[in-house]
Design a protein around this motif. Structure first.
Motif, PDB file in Angstrom:
ATOM      1  N   LEU A 105       5.647   3.286   4.808  1.00 56.93           N
ATOM      2  CA  LEU A 105       4.228   2.936   4.917  1.00 56.93           C
ATOM      3  C   LEU A 105       3.662   3.089   3.513  1.00 56.93           C
ATOM      4  O   LEU A 105       4.031   4.032   2.793  1.00 56.93           O
ATOM      5  CB  LEU A 105       3.493   3.897   5.851  1.00 56.93           C
ATOM      6  N   ASP A 106       2.750   2.210   3.138  1.00 53.82           N
ATOM      7  CA  ASP A 106       2.117   2.328   1.816  1.00 53.82           C
ATOM      8  C   ASP A 106       1.426   3.674   1.695  1.00 53.82           C
ATOM      9  O   ASP A 106       0.990   4.242   2.703  1.00 53.82           O
ATOM     10  CB  ASP A 106       0.975   1.328   1.625  1.00 53.82           C
ATOM     11  N   SER A 109      -1.731   3.748   3.600  1.00 51.44           N
ATOM     12  CA  SER A 109      -1.672   3.586   5.058  1.00 51.44           C
ATOM     13  C   SER A 109      -1.389   4.922   5.723  1.00 51.44           C
ATOM     14  O   SER A 109      -0.793   5.819   5.121  1.00 51.44           O
ATOM     15  CB  SER A 109      -0.562   2.606   5.442  1.00 51.44           C
ATOM     16  N   TYR A 136       0.174  -2.209  14.341  1.00 51.03           N
ATOM     17  CA  TYR A 136      -0.723  -1.575  13.368  1.00 51.03           C
ATOM     18  C   TYR A 136      -2.167  -1.782  13.793  1.00 51.03           C
ATOM     19  O   TYR A 136      -2.534  -2.882  14.220  1.00 51.03           O
ATOM     20  CB  TYR A 136      -0.545  -2.212  11.978  1.00 51.03           C
ATOM     21  N   HIS A 195       4.153  -4.538   2.035  1.00 51.80           N
ATOM     22  CA  HIS A 195       2.707  -4.718   2.244  1.00 51.80           C
ATOM     23  C   HIS A 195       2.397  -5.867   3.212  1.00 51.80           C
ATOM     24  O   HIS A 195       1.406  -6.583   3.034  1.00 51.80           O
ATOM     25  CB  HIS A 195       2.002  -5.017   0.904  1.00 51.80           C
ATOM     26  N   GLN A 196       3.274  -6.035   4.188  1.00 56.69           N
ATOM     27  CA  GLN A 196       3.188  -7.258   5.009  1.00 56.69           C
ATOM     28  C   GLN A 196       1.838  -7.462   5.694  1.00 56.69           C
ATOM     29  O   GLN A 196       1.269  -8.555   5.651  1.00 56.69           O
ATOM     30  CB  GLN A 196       4.298  -7.257   6.066  1.00 56.69           C
ATOM     31  N   VAL A 197       1.335  -6.420   6.318  1.00 56.45           N
ATOM     32  CA  VAL A 197       0.095  -6.598   7.095  1.00 56.45           C
ATOM     33  C   VAL A 197      -1.074  -6.891   6.153  1.00 56.45           C
ATOM     34  O   VAL A 197      -1.870  -7.804   6.385  1.00 56.45           O
ATOM     35  CB  VAL A 197      -0.158  -5.360   7.977  1.00 56.45           C
ATOM     36  N   ARG A 198      -1.147  -6.147   5.075  1.00 51.33           N
ATOM     37  CA  ARG A 198      -2.237  -6.392   4.102  1.00 51.33           C
ATOM     38  C   ARG A 198      -2.150  -7.812   3.566  1.00 51.33           C
ATOM     39  O   ARG A 198      -3.169  -8.506   3.436  1.00 51.33           O
ATOM     40  CB  ARG A 198      -2.140  -5.388   2.937  1.00 51.33           C
ATOM     41  N   LEU A 211      -5.375   0.984   7.457  1.00 49.67           N
ATOM     42  CA  LEU A 211      -4.201   0.522   8.210  1.00 49.67           C
ATOM     43  C   LEU A 211      -3.477   1.737   8.773  1.00 49.67           C
ATOM     44  O   LEU A 211      -3.149   2.672   8.037  1.00 49.67           O
ATOM     45  CB  LEU A 211      -3.297  -0.262   7.254  1.00 49.67           C
TER      46      LEU A 211
HETATM   47  N1  URA Z   1       1.998  -3.418   6.197  1.00 50.62           N
HETATM   48  C1  URA Z   1       1.293  -3.022   5.124  1.00 50.62           C
HETATM   49  O1  URA Z   1       0.647  -3.818   4.470  1.00 50.62           O
HETATM   50  N2  URA Z   1       1.348  -1.726   4.785  1.00 50.62           N
HETATM   51  C2  URA Z   1       2.030  -0.804   5.455  1.00 50.62           C
HETATM   52  O2  URA Z   1       2.017   0.364   5.109  1.00 50.62           O
HETATM   53  C3  URA Z   1       2.756  -1.233   6.586  1.00 50.62           C
HETATM   54  C4  URA Z   1       2.723  -2.556   6.944  1.00 50.62           C
END
Ligand code: URA
Length: 242
Positions: A105-106, A109, A136, A195-198, A211
């Motif tokens: 996790l970043d 996050s 998330y 950083h997939q979700v961001r 997050l």
């Molecule tokens: N996606 C993100 O951007 N950050 C995370 O820590 C995990 C998934």
């Protein structure tokens, strides 16, 4: 299999080399059921569940499967540069036992991190082929629109990636965060790209402010673990990844 001597047992659960373990015993720091064990070569027919070392009762398991509630400003690295390391939240002996995080996790996050010293477990959970979905909860800087939702579900192309990635599910939820009713979006994804979700929300013109990972596969973050808290996974929880 060599006999399970006390020095072997201690060394196997992170109390140093066998020589270092022997020294602990000789200093009178190791107890079992309230009695000091004086002989480092005493053999166990069955592994005791717990042993006391330096006044602290510790479980004697060698295979570590841990859930940790990661706070922000903590890095998932043994060589953290800008923040505290996630491993500093765990007993030092776990590092000696080879514990690693399952994915990352970043630093910005929070949420569930699993850790283990079993390579096959880590590999299985990290493999996109095994299909353990990750969920998330995010808060966003701008209103979340139907168009953004549709785009995320259809798939977005992220810079330097070969294929588009898409949200498996998106649910909007209003929940209390630190006692304040807050609009959040819960997004489920199958991969674990950097950083997939961001990056996904940025790709559709929004911006993730906070997050939190709330589940991996069917395992939910144990909210009773305060930030920075951890516990071993139960046998039932481990079976969710069988
Ligand atoms: N996606 C993100 O951007 N950050 C995370 O820590 C995990 C998934």
């Amino acid at each position: 299999m060599p006999a399970l001597t006390l020095e072997r047992l201690l060394s196997g659960i992170g109390f140093g080399s066998r020589k270092e373990a022997r020294a602990l015993v000789r200093m009178g720091l190791v107890e079992l059921d309230g009695k000091v064990l004086e002989d480092p070569f005493v053999e166990f027919e069955t592994r005791p569940e717990n042993i006391t070392v330096n006044g602290e009762e510790v479980p004697t398991v060698e295979k570590l499967y841990v859930m940790l509630h990661k706070p922000t400003d903590v890095e998932c690295s043994h060589n953290a540069r800008d923040h505290q390391s996630v491993f500093a939240l765990l007993p030092d002996r776990f590092t000696a036992m080879g514990i690693q995080t399952v994915g990352r996790l970043d630093a910005d996050s929070s949420g569930m991190i699993l850790l283990s010293n079993q390579g096959d477990f880590i590999h299985k959970l990290e493999s996109p082929k095994k299909g353990f979905l990750k969920r998330y909860r995010v808060t966003l800087a701008r209103p979340f629109t139907e168009a953004q939702k549709a785009e995320l579900l259809k798939g977005v192309m992220l810079k330097d990636e070969r294929r588009p990635v898409f949200a498996r599910e998106i649910v909007e939820e209003r929940v209390a965060i630190d006692g304040v009713e807050t609009d959040t979006v819960v997004i489920t994804i199958g991969e674990g790209l950097y950083h997939q979700v961001r990056r996904m929300f940025a790709a559709v013109g929004n911006h993730v402010e906070t997050l939190e990972r709330i589940s991996i596969g069917n395992l939910q973050l144990d909210q009773s673990l305060g930030l920075g808290g951890w516990r071993f996974l139960t046998a039932e929880e481990l079976a969710l990844f069988a």
